[in-house]
Design a protein around this motif. Structure first.
Motif, short mmCIF file in Angstrom:
data_model
loop_
_atom_site.label_atom_id
_atom_site.label_comp_id
_atom_site.label_asym_id
_atom_site.label_seq_id
_atom_site.Cartn_x
_atom_site.Cartn_y
_atom_site.Cartn_z
N PHE A 34 6.93 11.83 3.56
CA PHE A 34 6.20 11.36 4.83
C PHE A 34 4.99 12.16 4.97
O PHE A 34 3.96 11.71 5.48
N ILE A 35 5.17 13.48 4.87
CA ILE A 35 3.82 14.05 4.85
C ILE A 35 2.73 13.95 4.10
O ILE A 35 1.51 13.61 4.45
N THR A 36 3.20 13.62 2.80
CA THR A 36 2.26 13.03 1.99
C THR A 36 1.50 11.84 2.12
O THR A 36 0.15 11.79 2.23
N ARG A 37 2.36 10.92 2.81
CA ARG A 37 1.76 9.51 3.22
C ARG A 37 0.76 9.75 4.39
O ARG A 37 -0.26 9.23 4.45
N LEU A 38 1.22 10.44 5.30
CA LEU A 38 0.58 10.59 6.56
C LEU A 38 -0.85 11.38 6.29
O LEU A 38 -1.79 11.01 6.88
N GLN A 39 -0.89 12.45 5.42
CA GLN A 39 -1.98 13.16 5.24
C GLN A 39 -2.89 12.35 4.37
O GLN A 39 -4.02 12.68 4.62
N ALA A 40 -2.53 11.68 3.69
CA ALA A 40 -3.31 10.41 2.75
C ALA A 40 -4.13 9.61 3.80
O ALA A 40 -5.43 9.30 3.51
N VAL A 41 -3.57 9.21 4.92
CA VAL A 41 -4.13 8.42 5.81
C VAL A 41 -4.98 9.09 6.81
O VAL A 41 -6.16 8.63 7.21
N TRP A 42 -4.52 10.02 7.41
CA TRP A 42 -5.12 10.89 8.33
C TRP A 42 -5.83 12.19 8.04
O TRP A 42 -6.58 12.89 9.03
N GLY A 43 -5.85 12.58 6.68
CA GLY A 43 -6.49 13.72 6.58
C GLY A 43 -5.50 14.88 6.16
O GLY A 43 -4.66 15.04 7.01
N VAL A 80 -4.00 0.12 7.97
CA VAL A 80 -3.29 -0.70 7.11
C VAL A 80 -3.92 -1.22 5.85
O VAL A 80 -3.50 -1.11 4.76
N LYS A 81 -5.35 -1.79 6.03
CA LYS A 81 -6.13 -2.26 4.96
C LYS A 81 -6.35 -1.12 3.94
O LYS A 81 -6.26 -1.16 2.84
N LYS A 82 -6.71 0.17 4.49
CA LYS A 82 -7.01 1.34 3.57
C LYS A 82 -5.78 1.55 2.69
O LYS A 82 -5.83 1.64 1.50
N VAL A 83 -4.44 1.48 3.29
CA VAL A 83 -3.13 1.62 2.50
C VAL A 83 -3.04 0.79 1.59
O VAL A 83 -2.72 1.02 0.28
N GLU A 84 -3.19 -0.47 1.81
CA GLU A 84 -3.21 -1.82 0.76
C GLU A 84 -4.20 -1.56 -0.20
O GLU A 84 -3.68 -2.14 -1.34
N GLU A 85 -5.39 -1.44 -0.20
CA GLU A 85 -6.40 -1.54 -1.05
C GLU A 85 -6.91 -0.19 -1.76
O GLU A 85 -7.36 -0.27 -2.78
N GLU A 86 -6.54 0.91 -0.97
CA GLU A 86 -7.33 2.16 -1.55
C GLU A 86 -6.08 3.09 -2.03
O GLU A 86 -6.26 3.69 -3.13
N LEU A 87 -5.23 3.25 -1.38
CA LEU A 87 -3.92 4.28 -1.44
C LEU A 87 -2.95 3.80 -2.10
O LEU A 87 -2.07 4.84 -2.53
N TYR A 88 -2.41 2.76 -2.04
CA TYR A 88 -1.18 2.09 -2.38
C TYR A 88 -0.72 2.73 -3.71
O TYR A 88 0.44 3.45 -3.90
N ASP A 89 -1.43 2.37 -4.69
CA ASP A 89 -1.10 2.87 -6.28
C ASP A 89 -0.76 4.13 -6.18
O ASP A 89 0.12 4.58 -6.95
N ASP A 90 -1.73 5.02 -5.88
CA ASP A 90 -1.81 6.53 -5.81
C ASP A 90 -0.38 6.92 -5.33
O ASP A 90 0.22 7.87 -5.68
N LEU A 91 -0.14 6.37 -3.93
CA LEU A 91 0.90 6.93 -3.26
C LEU A 91 2.25 6.12 -3.80
O LEU A 91 3.43 6.98 -3.96
N VAL A 92 2.32 5.12 -4.53
CA VAL A 92 3.54 4.80 -5.24
C VAL A 92 3.81 5.97 -6.33
O VAL A 92 5.00 6.18 -6.51
N ARG A 93 2.81 6.47 -6.97
CA ARG A 93 2.99 7.53 -8.03
C ARG A 93 3.74 8.63 -7.31
O ARG A 93 4.37 9.54 -8.11
N GLU A 94 3.20 8.87 -6.32
CA GLU A 94 3.57 10.21 -5.48
C GLU A 94 4.81 9.95 -4.89
O GLU A 94 5.87 10.84 -4.97
N VAL A 95 5.23 8.76 -4.38
CA VAL A 95 6.64 8.68 -3.56
C VAL A 95 7.64 7.65 -3.90
O VAL A 95 8.73 7.46 -3.62
N GLY A 96 6.99 6.67 -4.86
CA GLY A 96 7.96 5.71 -5.26
C GLY A 96 7.66 4.48 -4.43
O GLY A 96 7.07 4.28 -3.38
N THR A 97 7.95 3.29 -5.37
CA THR A 97 7.70 1.93 -4.89
C THR A 97 8.36 1.76 -3.58
O THR A 97 7.91 1.23 -2.54
N GLU A 98 9.75 1.79 -3.53
CA GLU A 98 10.71 1.57 -2.62
C GLU A 98 10.22 2.18 -0.94
O GLU A 98 10.15 1.47 -0.26
N ILE A 99 10.07 3.57 -1.03
CA ILE A 99 9.41 4.21 -0.03
C ILE A 99 8.33 3.52 0.55
O ILE A 99 7.88 3.46 1.59
#
Length: 258
Positions: A12-21, A208-227
């Protein structure tokens, strides 16, 4: 005072910092921290940061001259916050302490300023927490914080109940008027609230748009598709709650009588 249990696992920390710095677990970055304490002279002041998270706010507050003591109840956050502290030019002004849920472990009248950024939402007993904040503030000291509050009325309560049922976090929601009343009942004066919903509703949609279009693939590699799929759905619901005026990040300011 916060509820027990891990609210911020590493994924969760990984995802939040990806969005908010890096260093931030809630929106707005350094600019929002500075807005919360706008008008306060922090130079040389002793400041308690309740819920240090991954350390970004403490670093900002130290850069404004404060001597910062940060507390949190989740041990897994400490290495992240310590890394942020070490990277700061003001690291010697920051002390990080892990505490247990419950009363604040400080003597009466210990701090000039008490700060918190978006962590008090996890506290089930707001009056008890605000009473503790009042206790450890010096006379004339200032409480300056932001918290995730709920819009007024039954519809806002319904929307947030639906969001809360889907979320990872244990949110304990209050409205701005309820929060101001509790602060006054605890003994604070000069209580003000500043609704940041309009700012956040726009930001949440862009996130939401940033996660969908810019961060999604990288975060999937970090935390997995289901999460990621679950979290993206939650972020869409959160953005909708903000758009409807049901989720209202709010700045709080109050003073302990001199």
């Amino acid at each position: 005072m916060a509820g027990a249990g891990i609210q911020y696992p590493d994924h969760f920390i990984t995802r939040l910092q990806a969005v908010w710095g890096r260093g931030f677990l809630s929106p707005g970055g350094p600019e929002e921290v500075k807005r919360i304490v706008d008008g306060l002279d922090l130079a040389g002041k002793s400041l308690l940061d309740i819920g240090f998270g991954t350390g970004g706010p403490a670093a900002v507050l130290a850069s404004l001259g404060a001597q910062v003591t940060g507390t949190d109840i989740e041990p897994q956050l400490l290495p992240h916050a310590e890394a942020t502290r070490q990277a700061s030019d003001h690291r010697d002004q920051i002390t990080l302490i892990l505490t247990d849920p419950g009363p604040l472990p400080f003597e009466d009248a210990s701090f000039d300023v008490i700060f918190s950024k978006d962590s008090l939402i996890h506290v089930p007993d707001k009056a008890a927490m605000y009473g503790e904040i009042l206790r450890v503030l010096r006379p004339g000291g200032v409480f300056a914080a932001s918290d995730w509050l709920m819009g007024e009325g039954a519809e806002a309560a319904r929307v947030m109940a639906e969001f809360n049922a889907r979320g990872y976090l244990d949110f304990r929601m209050a409205t701005a008027s309820q929060t101001a009343d509790i602060l006054r009942e605890c003994g604070f004066e000069a209580v003000t609230t500043l609704d940041r919903n309009a700012w956040y509703a726009d930001l949440a949609a862009r996130e939401v748009k940033k996660v969908e279009e810019e961060l999604y693939d990288d975060l999937v590699r970090e935390v997995g598709t289901e999460i990621m799929q679950d979290w993206l759905q939650i972020r869409r619901h959160l953005a909708e709650a903000a758009r409807l005026g049901s989720l209202c990040p709010t700045h709080l300011r109050a003073v302990k009588p001199a």
